[in-house]
Write a protein that holds these residues in place. Structure first.
Motif, PDB file in Angstrom:
ATOM      1  N   PRO A  38    -107.276  16.903   5.300  1.00 34.73           N
ATOM      2  CA  PRO A  38    -108.171  16.074   4.486  1.00 34.73           C
ATOM      3  C   PRO A  38    -108.406  14.718   5.166  1.00 34.73           C
ATOM      4  O   PRO A  38    -107.478  14.088   5.672  1.00 34.73           O
ATOM      5  N   GLY A  39    -109.671  14.333   5.212  1.00 34.96           N
ATOM      6  CA  GLY A  39    -110.055  13.092   5.878  1.00 34.96           C
ATOM      7  C   GLY A  39    -110.558  13.298   7.299  1.00 34.96           C
ATOM      8  O   GLY A  39    -111.205  12.415   7.868  1.00 34.96           O
ATOM      9  N   ALA A  40    -110.277  14.465   7.896  1.00 33.16           N
ATOM     10  CA  ALA A  40    -110.750  14.741   9.257  1.00 33.16           C
ATOM     11  C   ALA A  40    -112.275  14.823   9.256  1.00 33.16           C
ATOM     12  O   ALA A  40    -112.877  15.364   8.336  1.00 33.16           O
ATOM     13  N   VAL A  41    -112.881  14.263  10.284  1.00 37.07           N
ATOM     14  CA  VAL A  41    -114.331  14.286  10.420  1.00 37.07           C
ATOM     15  C   VAL A  41    -114.701  15.264  11.531  1.00 37.07           C
ATOM     16  O   VAL A  41    -114.200  15.167  12.646  1.00 37.07           O
ATOM     17  N   LEU A  42    -115.571  16.215  11.193  1.00 43.19           N
ATOM     18  CA  LEU A  42    -116.002  17.249  12.127  1.00 43.19           C
ATOM     19  C   LEU A  42    -117.500  17.124  12.358  1.00 43.19           C
ATOM     20  O   LEU A  42    -118.260  16.911  11.418  1.00 43.19           O
ATOM     21  N   SER A  43    -117.913  17.261  13.595  1.00 39.93           N
ATOM     22  CA  SER A  43    -119.339  17.285  13.911  1.00 39.93           C
ATOM     23  C   SER A  43    -119.835  18.710  13.742  1.00 39.93           C
ATOM     24  O   SER A  43    -119.071  19.664  13.839  1.00 39.93           O
ATOM     25  N   VAL A  44    -121.125  18.853  13.523  1.00 40.48           N
ATOM     26  CA  VAL A  44    -121.721  20.167  13.310  1.00 40.48           C
ATOM     27  C   VAL A  44    -122.694  20.454  14.437  1.00 40.48           C
ATOM     28  O   VAL A  44    -123.526  19.621  14.783  1.00 40.48           O
ATOM     29  N   ARG A  45    -122.562  21.644  15.017  1.00 42.02           N
ATOM     30  CA  ARG A  45    -123.451  22.070  16.091  1.00 42.02           C
ATOM     31  C   ARG A  45    -124.092  23.390  15.678  1.00 42.02           C
ATOM     32  O   ARG A  45    -123.414  24.280  15.200  1.00 42.02           O
ATOM     33  N   GLY A  46    -125.389  23.501  15.854  1.00 45.64           N
ATOM     34  CA  GLY A  46    -126.072  24.754  15.561  1.00 45.64           C
ATOM     35  C   GLY A  46    -126.812  24.769  14.239  1.00 45.64           C
ATOM     36  O   GLY A  46    -127.589  25.667  13.980  1.00 45.64           O
ATOM     37  N   ARG A  47    -126.609  23.788  13.412  1.00 42.04           N
ATOM     38  CA  ARG A  47    -127.318  23.695  12.131  1.00 42.04           C
ATOM     39  C   ARG A  47    -127.593  22.222  11.843  1.00 42.04           C
ATOM     40  O   ARG A  47    -126.854  21.348  12.242  1.00 42.04           O
ATOM     41  N   ARG A  48    -128.655  21.989  11.093  1.00 48.03           N
ATOM     42  CA  ARG A  48    -129.010  20.624  10.710  1.00 48.03           C
ATOM     43  C   ARG A  48    -128.198  20.224   9.474  1.00 48.03           C
ATOM     44  O   ARG A  48    -128.116  20.968   8.509  1.00 48.03           O
ATOM     45  N   VAL A  49    -127.587  19.051   9.559  1.00 44.98           N
ATOM     46  CA  VAL A  49    -126.791  18.543   8.450  1.00 44.98           C
ATOM     47  C   VAL A  49    -127.446  17.263   7.943  1.00 44.98           C
ATOM     48  O   VAL A  49    -127.775  16.391   8.742  1.00 44.98           O
ATOM     49  N   PRO A  50    -127.658  17.152   6.642  1.00 47.64           N
ATOM     50  CA  PRO A  50    -128.245  15.917   6.122  1.00 47.64           C
ATOM     51  C   PRO A  50    -127.352  14.719   6.434  1.00 47.64           C
ATOM     52  O   PRO A  50    -126.130  14.839   6.458  1.00 47.64           O
ATOM     53  N   GLY A  51    -127.956  13.593   6.711  1.00 45.91           N
ATOM     54  CA  GLY A  51    -127.180  12.380   6.978  1.00 45.91           C
ATOM     55  C   GLY A  51    -126.760  12.271   8.426  1.00 45.91           C
ATOM     56  O   GLY A  51    -127.562  12.395   9.335  1.00 45.91           O
ATOM     57  N   THR A  52    -125.469  12.098   8.663  1.00 42.86           N
ATOM     58  CA  THR A  52    -124.957  11.766   9.989  1.00 42.86           C
ATOM     59  C   THR A  52    -124.729  12.950  10.913  1.00 42.86           C
ATOM     60  O   THR A  52    -124.463  12.766  12.080  1.00 42.86           O
ATOM     61  N   GLY A  53    -124.788  14.164  10.407  1.00 44.91           N
ATOM     62  CA  GLY A  53    -124.508  15.326  11.248  1.00 44.91           C
ATOM     63  C   GLY A  53    -123.025  15.607  11.360  1.00 44.91           C
ATOM     64  O   GLY A  53    -122.587  16.340  12.219  1.00 44.91           O
ATOM     65  N   SER A  54    -122.258  14.994  10.464  1.00 41.31           N
ATOM     66  CA  SER A  54    -120.819  15.244  10.467  1.00 41.31           C
ATOM     67  C   SER A  54    -120.366  15.570   9.051  1.00 41.31           C
ATOM     68  O   SER A  54    -121.053  15.288   8.081  1.00 41.31           O
ATOM     69  N   LEU A  55    -119.208  16.203   8.982  1.00 37.79           N
ATOM     70  CA  LEU A  55    -118.626  16.599   7.702  1.00 37.79           C
ATOM     71  C   LEU A  55    -117.216  16.043   7.601  1.00 37.79           C
ATOM     72  O   LEU A  55    -116.468  16.076   8.579  1.00 37.79           O
ATOM     73  N   THR A  56    -116.851  15.563   6.421  1.00 41.71           N
ATOM     74  CA  THR A  56    -115.515  15.038   6.182  1.00 41.71           C
ATOM     75  C   THR A  56    -114.751  16.025   5.312  1.00 41.71           C
ATOM     76  O   THR A  56    -115.191  16.363   4.201  1.00 41.71           O
ATOM     77  N   VAL A  57    -113.623  16.511   5.825  1.00 40.72           N
ATOM     78  CA  VAL A  57    -112.816  17.491   5.092  1.00 40.72           C
ATOM     79  C   VAL A  57    -112.205  16.829   3.867  1.00 40.72           C
ATOM     80  O   VAL A  57    -111.546  15.784   3.971  1.00 40.72           O
ATOM     81  N   ALA A  58    -112.448  17.431   2.696  1.00 43.72           N
ATOM     82  CA  ALA A  58    -111.865  16.939   1.450  1.00 43.72           C
ATOM     83  C   ALA A  58    -110.638  17.757   1.064  1.00 43.72           C
ATOM     84  O   ALA A  58    -109.648  17.220   0.564  1.00 43.72           O
ATOM     85  N   ALA A  59    -110.710  19.063   1.308  1.00 40.16           N
ATOM     86  CA  ALA A  59    -109.590  19.957   0.972  1.00 40.16           C
ATOM     87  C   ALA A  59    -109.708  21.213   1.814  1.00 40.16           C
ATOM     88  O   ALA A  59    -110.797  21.584   2.265  1.00 40.16           O
ATOM     89  N   VAL A  60    -108.578  21.882   2.017  1.00 42.99           N
ATOM     90  CA  VAL A  60    -108.563  23.124   2.786  1.00 42.99           C
ATOM     91  C   VAL A  60    -107.457  24.016   2.252  1.00 42.99           C
ATOM     92  O   VAL A  60    -106.415  23.525   1.798  1.00 42.99           O
ATOM     93  N   ARG A  61    -107.707  25.302   2.260  1.00 41.35           N
ATOM     94  CA  ARG A  61    -106.678  26.270   1.895  1.00 41.35           C
ATOM     95  C   ARG A  61    -106.889  27.529   2.720  1.00 41.35           C
ATOM     96  O   ARG A  61    -107.993  27.829   3.170  1.00 41.35           O
ATOM     97  N   ARG A  62    -105.814  28.240   2.958  1.00 45.23           N
ATOM     98  CA  ARG A  62    -105.880  29.471   3.761  1.00 45.23           C
ATOM     99  C   ARG A  62    -106.476  30.591   2.929  1.00 45.23           C
ATOM    100  O   ARG A  62    -106.266  30.682   1.722  1.00 45.23           O
ATOM    101  N   HIS A  63    -107.203  31.464   3.623  1.00 52.75           N
ATOM    102  CA  HIS A  63    -107.809  32.638   2.997  1.00 52.75           C
ATOM    103  C   HIS A  63    -107.708  33.761   4.020  1.00 52.75           C
ATOM    104  O   HIS A  63    -108.627  34.003   4.793  1.00 52.75           O
ATOM    105  N   GLY A  64    -106.527  34.388   4.113  1.00 48.96           N
ATOM    106  CA  GLY A  64    -106.258  35.374   5.161  1.00 48.96           C
ATOM    107  C   GLY A  64    -106.220  34.663   6.507  1.00 48.96           C
ATOM    108  O   GLY A  64    -105.521  33.669   6.667  1.00 48.96           O
TER     109      GLY A  64
END
Length: 178
Positions: A38-64
């Motif tokens: 949580p809090g990690a900032v990831l850039s996005v490649r291959g798709r258009r993202v509104p705003g800055t082109g980055s995503l901030t992780v809010a939560a994560v959980r395993r799924h297999g």
């Protein structure tokens, strides 16, 4: 600030999950806990993202073998679905140990593929990650694309510094498709 050459692919968005915009992510890193904290900032490649082109992780959980990732910038299923197939990147980690038998996609892309006798086959244009393992997409010197399993038996030598990798393909692998 990192440059694109400093960025490493750490995951790929497979699809949306649920109505609140969770992303099903196939991780492409050995540092899942660090990269998707949580809090990690990831850039996005291959798709258009509104705003800055980055995503901030809010939560994560395993799924297999995958992750369900909630990001601050995505609030519904439609926004999550728009990110399908996007690659998530992050700056290289300085402390990442180097294994001589492991390579990042960016190190392989652009290498010249040659046979054991030195004959040029083509140039590696991409590394495709699938359930069965990695495939090298090779643009053939005479035109067309070739997919080569990235396994030691077929790719016995990778010389990143020398700009080439050696192929020792089984009979028929390099034959053009009819």
């Amino acid at each position: 600030m990192s440059t694109p050459s400093d960025e490493r692919v750490v995951g790929r968005v497979v699809r949306a999950h649920g109505l609140r915009g969770e992303l099903v992510v196939e991780p492409r890193t050995d540092n899942v806990d660090t990269r998707f904290a949580p809090g990690a900032v990831l850039s996005v490649r291959g798709r258009r993202v509104p705003g800055t082109g980055s995503l901030t992780v809010a939560a994560v959980r395993r799924h297999g073998d995958r992750l369900l990732v909630t990001v601050e910038e995505v609030g519904d299923r439609d926004a999550a679905e728009a990110l399908r197939t996007a690659e998530l990147t992050a700056p290289a980690l300085a402390e990442a140990p180097e294994d001589p038998d492991e390579f990042h996609d960016h190190q392989l892309e652009g290498l010249t593929a040659v046979l054991t006798d030195g004959t040029t086959v083509g140039t590696v244009t991409a590394v495709l990650h699938g359930a069965g393992g990695e495939l090298l997409a090779v643009e053939r010197a005479e035109g067309g694309e070739l997919l080569v399993p990235f396994v030691a038996a077929i790719v016995p030598e990778v010389d990143v510094a020398g700009g080439r990798l050696v192929l020792d393909p089984p009979e028929g692998l390099l034959d053009p498709a009819d």
